[in-house]
Design a protein around this motif. Structure first.
Motif, PDB file in Angstrom:
ATOM      1  N   GLN A 322       0.825  -1.205   0.000  1.00  0.00           N
ATOM      2  CA  GLN A 322       0.000   0.000   0.000  1.00  0.00           C
ATOM      3  C   GLN A 322       0.862   1.259   0.000  1.00  0.00           C
ATOM      4  OE1 GLN A 322      -3.258   0.072  -0.526  1.00  0.00           O
ATOM      5  NE2 GLN A 322      -3.130  -2.172  -0.688  1.00  0.00           N
ATOM      6  N   TYR A 325       1.997   1.736  -3.571  1.00  0.00           N
ATOM      7  CA  TYR A 325       0.961   2.286  -4.445  1.00  0.00           C
ATOM      8  C   TYR A 325       0.798   3.794  -4.242  1.00  0.00           C
ATOM      9  CZ  TYR A 325      -0.260  -2.667  -4.824  1.00  0.00           C
ATOM     10  OH  TYR A 325      -0.217  -4.016  -5.012  1.00  0.00           O
ATOM     11  N   LYS A 326       0.922   4.220  -2.984  1.00  0.00           N
ATOM     12  CA  LYS A 326       0.723   5.635  -2.683  1.00  0.00           C
ATOM     13  C   LYS A 326       1.904   6.494  -3.117  1.00  0.00           C
ATOM     14  CE  LYS A 326      -2.250   4.787   1.366  1.00  0.00           C
ATOM     15  NZ  LYS A 326      -2.321   4.869   2.855  1.00  0.00           N
ATOM     16  N   TYR A 329       2.975   5.090  -7.457  1.00  0.00           N
ATOM     17  CA  TYR A 329       1.995   5.086  -8.550  1.00  0.00           C
ATOM     18  C   TYR A 329       0.927   6.172  -8.443  1.00  0.00           C
ATOM     19  CZ  TYR A 329       3.964   0.558  -9.837  1.00  0.00           C
ATOM     20  OH  TYR A 329       4.810  -0.454 -10.226  1.00  0.00           O
ATOM     21  N   TYR A 330       0.765   6.767  -7.291  1.00  0.00           N
ATOM     22  CA  TYR A 330      -0.201   7.866  -7.106  1.00  0.00           C
ATOM     23  C   TYR A 330      -1.584   7.520  -7.659  1.00  0.00           C
ATOM     24  CZ  TYR A 330       3.876  10.788  -6.065  1.00  0.00           C
ATOM     25  OH  TYR A 330       5.019  11.317  -5.509  1.00  0.00           O
ATOM     26  N   GLY A 331      -2.022   6.299  -7.413  1.00  0.00           N
ATOM     27  CA  GLY A 331      -3.362   5.913  -7.827  1.00  0.00           C
ATOM     28  C   GLY A 331      -3.493   5.494  -9.279  1.00  0.00           C
ATOM     29  N   THR A 332      -2.381   5.283  -9.980  1.00  0.00           N
ATOM     30  CA  THR A 332      -2.452   4.915 -11.403  1.00  0.00           C
ATOM     31  C   THR A 332      -2.151   3.431 -11.622  1.00  0.00           C
ATOM     32  OG1 THR A 332      -0.129   5.469 -11.817  1.00  0.00           O
ATOM     33  CG2 THR A 332      -1.766   7.233 -12.097  1.00  0.00           C
TER      34      THR A 332
END
Length: 537
Positions: A322, A325-326, A329-332
């Protein structure tokens, strides 16, 4: 409150503007063609010899054509150099009927005397298929075809006439026709090959390329640029661009600055954080591609203690996905628990998850005899990839996670081409890497990444070879029903999830950004980027 990361990004962009002189530029190339700011230098200009997406993007869809193509909308296989084809009921004999109006590139170093015919197809396929072929040993390997074992699948290729060939298979294959549409199955010029043989310059076939594609190679300066000109006699829809230039720009922030200053028409792979600037920028459009890829952390299973399954499982449990991802990838991106993405019809949604559990990770490490203070390396490319926009930063997150379970990590970053060469020597402890699928068939996510054949030729980043896994892939390929095939592939994913030669991390959206006067750039799943239909208003 000021977003520090965003502020830093603006400062980097501003610095690049000052350095580059970011006034609106207007030159002949910008007016008459298109400038694509790419992320790296290609190894050569022949997709047959590599699985590097940088090399494939530079040549696969610009210089070459294939017998067949994939319709980007319906994902159906459609004619290309072969105008149609037939097969016997058993699926072991295929006849391909070629177009008779296909011309090869006329370049400074080659002038063709004829159009495409059957000899070119046989020359191109036999180069990677037949060891006695005069050009077979020019390349070190043909990794995609060899991992897919296409060289073993094809029994013979027969010239029926100038414009008809017959391909005979040893056995039926569920994916053979789709394989012919992948970026690797390019068609070369047999006549050009004969010329190079006479001159004893065979090695130039991959560095001074000749194809039938919409653009012809003109010039390449390593780490600077690639220049293409339009193929005036292209057999298909004529390209709208007169020339195409790849401006090789490894730094993402520099690519962004060049886009904003109009020095580039299109840029590759802006990072997730840069999307904050681009999404609301007037005059700029962002184009995305579905996440048909997987980023992963591979362990060298030839090296102790990474040859122990329990150690690999412990390392996976120590990682906070997690957080990745944060911060990366910043939600992508979407979480990955298999090499196959959830969009695949063969995806196994019942796999045991390796949820973040540092306590359990420590217990497993103790069971494996790994003492606190154990040292290991993580290798990472210092380049943005579609599946991993910042491998160095991801390695730093993993390093911090592993410190909490008593493991000391050294991060070693490499230039992309150097990394690929070093990995083939199997000297690494672990590496952050990934895979972009070449076709929708689920086998394409598994065999090129982790099969024994991939390990033998040095592109299996875990150096892992499990006969049971390979047997499941073979059984799936030979299955006479989709239901049976899916059952075998489900089992294959269960083997991977237990043995864990690599730890899947994410399936990521990937992006290009372009000026709003650029249209019809093909940036789609299962394909290299294509400027064949691109227009500039």
């Amino acid at each position: 409150m000021i977003d520090i990361k965003l502020l830093n990004l603006f400062i980097m962009v501003l610095t690049c503007f000052i350095t580059l002189g970011c006034e609106q530029k207007s030159n002949d190339t910008l007016k008459s063609g298109l400038i694509y700011c790419s992320e790296g230098s290609p190894e050569n200009f022949n997709p047959q010899t590599t699985t590097s997406s940088i090399t494939i993007d530079a040549s696969g869809r610009q210089i070459y054509d294939r017998l067949l193509e994939l319709n980007p909308i319906t994902h159906e296989i459609v004619p290309s150099l072969a105008k149609n084809w037939t097969s016997n009921p058993e699926g072991t004999v295929y006849n391909f009927f070629l177009r008779d109006d296909v011309s090869f590139h006329n370049t400074q170093y080659f002038t063709p005397n004829r159009n495409l015919n059957s000899d070119d197809i046989i020359f191109s396929f036999n180069r990677w298929r037949v060891k006695s072929h005069p050009f077979h040993d020019v390349a070190d390997s043909y990794p995609y075809m060899q991992t897919q074992q296409l060289n073993l699948l094809i029994e013979d290729i027969i010239r029926i006439s100038d414009h008809q060939i017959q391909i005979r298979l040893v056995q039926p294959s569920n994916s053979f026709i789709e394989q012919l549409a992948t970026d690797y199955m390019v068609i070369l010029s047999a006549e050009y090959g004969a010329q190079l043989s006479l001159k004893e310059e065979k090695q130039l076939i991959d560095t001074q390329p000749v194809g039938t594609g919409p653009f012809k190679f003109q010039e390449y300066i390593k780490d600077q640029y690639i220049r293409f000109k339009v193929h005036e006699n292209y057999w298909g829809d004529k390209p709208k661009l007169s020339q195409l230039v790849y401006d090789i720009t490894p730094q993402s922030s520099t690519r962004l600055a060049k886009l904003l200053s109009a020095e580039c028409d299109v840029i590759s792979y802006p990072t997730a954080s840069e999307m904050l600037i681009l999404q609301d920028k007037d005059g700029i459009n962002v184009q995305s591609k579905t996440p048909e890829n997987t980023s992963y952390w591979a362990f060298n299973t030839l090296k102790p203690p990474f040859d122990q399954k329990i150690v690999r499982q412990a390392l996976a449990l120590a990682i906070d996905k997690q957080q990745i991802y944060k911060t990366i990838y910043y939600g992508t991106a979407f979480p990955a628990d298999s090499l196959l993405p959830p969009s695949s019809w063969a995806y196994n949604n019942k796999l045991t998850q390796y949820e973040y559990d540092p306590v359990k990770a420590k217990e497993l490490l103790i069971q494996a005899g790994i003492k606190s203070g154990f040292e290991m390396e993580i290798w990472a490319p210092n380049i943005e990839r579609a599946y991993n926009p910042n491998a160095i930063k991801m390695a730093e997150v993993i390093k911090a996670n592993l410190a909490l379970v008593g493991i000391s990590v050294t991060i070693i970053d490499f230039e992309w081409t150097a990394l690929r060469k070093k990995l083939s020597m199997n000297e690494h402890d672990s590496v952050l890497f990934g895979w972009n699928a070449d076709m929708s068939d689920p086998d394409n996510y598994l065999r090129p990444v982790l099969s024994c054949s991939a390990a033998i030729i040095g592109i299996n980043r875990a150096a892992w070879c499990e006969p049971k896994f390979d047997e499941l892939l073979v059984n799936a390929e030979l299955s006479d029903s989709l239901e049976k095939r899916k059952a075998y592939l489900i089992q294959a994913q269960e083997v991977l999830n237990t043995e864990l030669p690599l730890f899947p991390i994410a399936h990521s959206l990937s992006f290009i950004a372009k000026q709003d006067n650029i249209h019809n750039v093909r940036f789609e799943a299962f394909s290299a980027i294509s400027f064949k239909y691109a227009e500039k208003n």
